[in-house]
Design an enzyme around this catalytic site. Structure first.
Site, PDB file in Angstrom:
ATOM      1  N   LYS A  54     -16.049  89.851  40.732  1.00 41.01           N
ATOM      2  CA  LYS A  54     -15.255  90.295  41.894  1.00 41.01           C
ATOM      3  C   LYS A  54     -14.197  89.251  42.262  1.00 41.01           C
ATOM      4  CE  LYS A  54     -13.840  92.260  45.617  1.00 41.01           C
ATOM      5  NZ  LYS A  54     -12.974  93.430  45.571  1.00 41.01           N
ATOM      6  N   ARG A  56      -5.138  88.807  40.700  1.00 40.86           N
ATOM      7  CA  ARG A  56      -4.030  89.484  41.390  1.00 40.86           C
ATOM      8  C   ARG A  56      -3.213  88.486  42.217  1.00 40.86           C
ATOM      9  NH1 ARG A  56      -6.782  93.557  44.835  1.00 40.86           N
ATOM     10  NH2 ARG A  56      -4.711  94.307  45.332  1.00 40.86           N
ATOM     11  N   CYS A  93      -8.662  90.327  51.596  1.00 41.02           N
ATOM     12  CA  CYS A  93      -9.171  90.040  50.246  1.00 41.02           C
ATOM     13  C   CYS A  93      -8.409  88.896  49.583  1.00 41.02           C
ATOM     14  CB  CYS A  93      -9.085  91.300  49.379  1.00 41.02           C
ATOM     15  SG  CYS A  93     -10.230  92.584  49.887  1.00 41.02           S
ATOM     16  N   ARG A 145      10.413  93.341  51.031  1.00 36.44           N
ATOM     17  CA  ARG A 145       9.541  94.109  50.112  1.00 36.44           C
ATOM     18  C   ARG A 145      10.320  94.872  49.063  1.00 36.44           C
ATOM     19  NH1 ARG A 145       4.688  91.775  50.343  1.00 36.44           N
ATOM     20  NH2 ARG A 145       4.219  91.286  52.491  1.00 36.44           N
TER      21      ARG A 145
END
Ligand SMILES: NC(=O)c1ccc[n+]([C@@H]2O[C@H](COP(=O)([O-])OP(=O)(O)OC[C@H]3O[C@@H](n4cnc5c(N)ncnc54)[C@H](O)[C@@H]3O)[C@@H](O)[C@H]2O)c1
Length: 455
Positions: A232, A239, A286, A435
């Protein structure tokens, strides 16, 4: 010898009994922690036919669920919760103990943040487990879905549950199966992603895997709990490092006048290249914290994870880079920072979600305010001001702004009606696209200036 064979047969029967209950969907399931992962999990389990009791210490979450509504913005979730509550498959309670007492399987999915020193803070997890331990009985299956540091299941979680007097793997099953779903697609991904399951012993893996085979159409892999804990953390660290590389390339491309998005899109045509996209920073519950679980574990063993630490630093620096672009834009207009108005579009850390945890918007807004800038922010989903002014009315937010900075890739911003916004802004206003949701061409066509990350 005869006794051993007898004990093994009893154990096999005991495993088969729970697997049968799970396959027949007659196993009761407790989901402890009904946040961004727990509530979708509970709702999906209920939709599959299980009787689910969700526990959360937050009374407003419990009240919201029992009314058949969702406290979070996740596509499709509200409908699923409404249906599950209406047909009696889902209810919410305030106590993990009560939920565990009514169930055969207990899934624990509470928050596992980092503290100010960036060390794992397992206090919510420990407290939830102490509650579960009180209600634990023989043949219970306990599954941890919260993301945890290596070694936590055997060294921290099992001992807390064993305060019940029962032994993990012998009297009750214990497994770790981290959630991998991405917000905004959580419901679909819970039901289709491959799942990894690590039990403290083979029987625990088998029983937990049987549950996930009822939930997902993806493959279910069984491995040791120690491997699964690391898997995990590898996933999210991969990423984070990948995004850091994209961010670093964005900084380089800005300096040499190359559009990083064009470059990455073409590089990704290579069969073995898969670069993520750069942006105004990495947020959420995360990526900004999971790599620290590995960094801390390595430190405990005298090892420095240089690449992973550098990636965290690079990603954390991106909001400051946005800030320097805002300052540059104002300087080029000959405007002092303290006289400027900046409209921030996007408070959530990610497009189409309302989650503001560790959002890059926070350092951007706070730093602007510290510099005396008049800041006002907007978000179609999140309702948070980070100490500044906030409005849901886009026109009000952009009115009189010298700079419009886009920090979240919400669909609403991708479809921004520039020709309607332009007359509301100050003359010579600048759009800073954190973005890369707008094209330079379209922005400049309406007479606005454009500056994006990586171009
Ligand atoms: N958010 C994600 O996208 C995501 C994805 C994969 C994994 N994870 C991991 O899943 C875990 C949960 O994340 P989340 O985003 O759902 O967190 P969250 O903060 O949204 O939800 C946690 C919930 O647990 C409740 N809670 C805390 N202590 C409790 C207790 N003792 N008893 C009952 N309820 C309690 C909180 O009130 C909260 O509602 C974390 O470990 C996270 O790292 C999150």
């Amino acid at each position: 010898m005869i006794l051993l064979i007898y004990m093994q047969r009893i154990e096999r029967e005991w495993i088969m009994d729970l697997i049968r209950l799970i396959e027949e969907k007659s196993a009761g399931i407790a989901v402890v922690g009904m946040g961004y992962v727990g509530l979708p999990t509970a709702a999906v389990l209920a939709a599959k036919g299980f009787r689910v009791v969700g526990a959360d210490i937050n009374p407003s979450v419990v009240a919201c669920v029992n009314r058949g509504t969702s406290p979070i913005n996740e596509p499709g979730l509200e409908e699923l919760v409404r249906e599950a509550v209406a047909n009696g498959k889902l209810k919410a309670v305030l106590s993990a103990r009560e939920a565990a007492r009514e169930s055969d399987v207990v899934i624990v999915v509470v928050q596992t943040p980092i503290d100010e020193e960036k060390r794992p803070d397992l206090s919510a997890l420990k407290s939830a487990l102490r509650d579960v331990a009180v209600a634990l009985r023989k043949e219970h299956l306990v599954i941890i879905e919260s993301t945890i540091p290596p070694g936590t299941t055997r060294n921290v979680i099992a001992p807390i549950l064993e305060e019940s007097g029962l032994k993990a793997g012998e009297d009750f099953f214990l497994a770790y199966s981290p959630e991998r779903a991405i917000p905004t697609r959580t419901l679909a991904e819970i039901q289709s992603n491959a799942r990894i399951v690590g039990g403290v012993n083979r029987a625990s893996s088998q029983v937990a895997a049987a549950l996930y085979r009822q939930i997902t159409s993806g493959d279910v892999y069984e491995e040791s709990v120690e491997v699964v804990e690391v898997v995990k953390l590898i996933e999210n660290t991969f990423r984070d490092v990948n995004i850091a590389l994209a961010n670093e390339l964005a900084l380089l491309c800005e300096t040499i006048g190359v559009d990083v998005i064009k470059a990455i899109n073409l590089a990704n045509k290579h069969p073995r290249v898969n670069l993520h996209m750069p942006g105004a920073g990495v947020g959420g519950h995360c990526l900004p914290k999971d790599p620290y679980f590995l960094i801390n574990e390595a430190e405990r063993h005298g090892l420095k994870l240089k690449v992973i630490e550098a990636a965290r630093e690079r990603n954390d620096s991106m909001p400051l880079h946005v800030l320097s672009k805002i300052e540059e834009a104002l300087k080029s207009k000959g405007k002092s920072v303290s006289q400027a108005k900046v409209a921030v579009l996007g408070i959530a850390y990610k497009g189409n979600t309302d989650d503001v945890r560790l959002s890059p918007a926070e350092p951007v807004i706070k730093s602007l305010m510290n510099r005396g800038v008049d800041v006002i922010s907007h978000d179609p989903y999140a309702k948070h001001d980070f100490g500044g002014r906030f409005s849901n009315d886009l026109k009000e937010v952009v009115a009189g702004a010298d700079v419009v900075v886009i920090l979240t890739d919400h669909d609403e911003y991708k479809k921004l009606r520039l020709e309607e916004i332009k007359p509301l802004l100050k003359r010579d206003a600048v759009v800073i696209d954190g973005r890369r949701v707008l094209s330079r061409e379209n922005v400049e066509k309406v007479g606005l200036r454009y500056a994006g990350i990586g171009c």
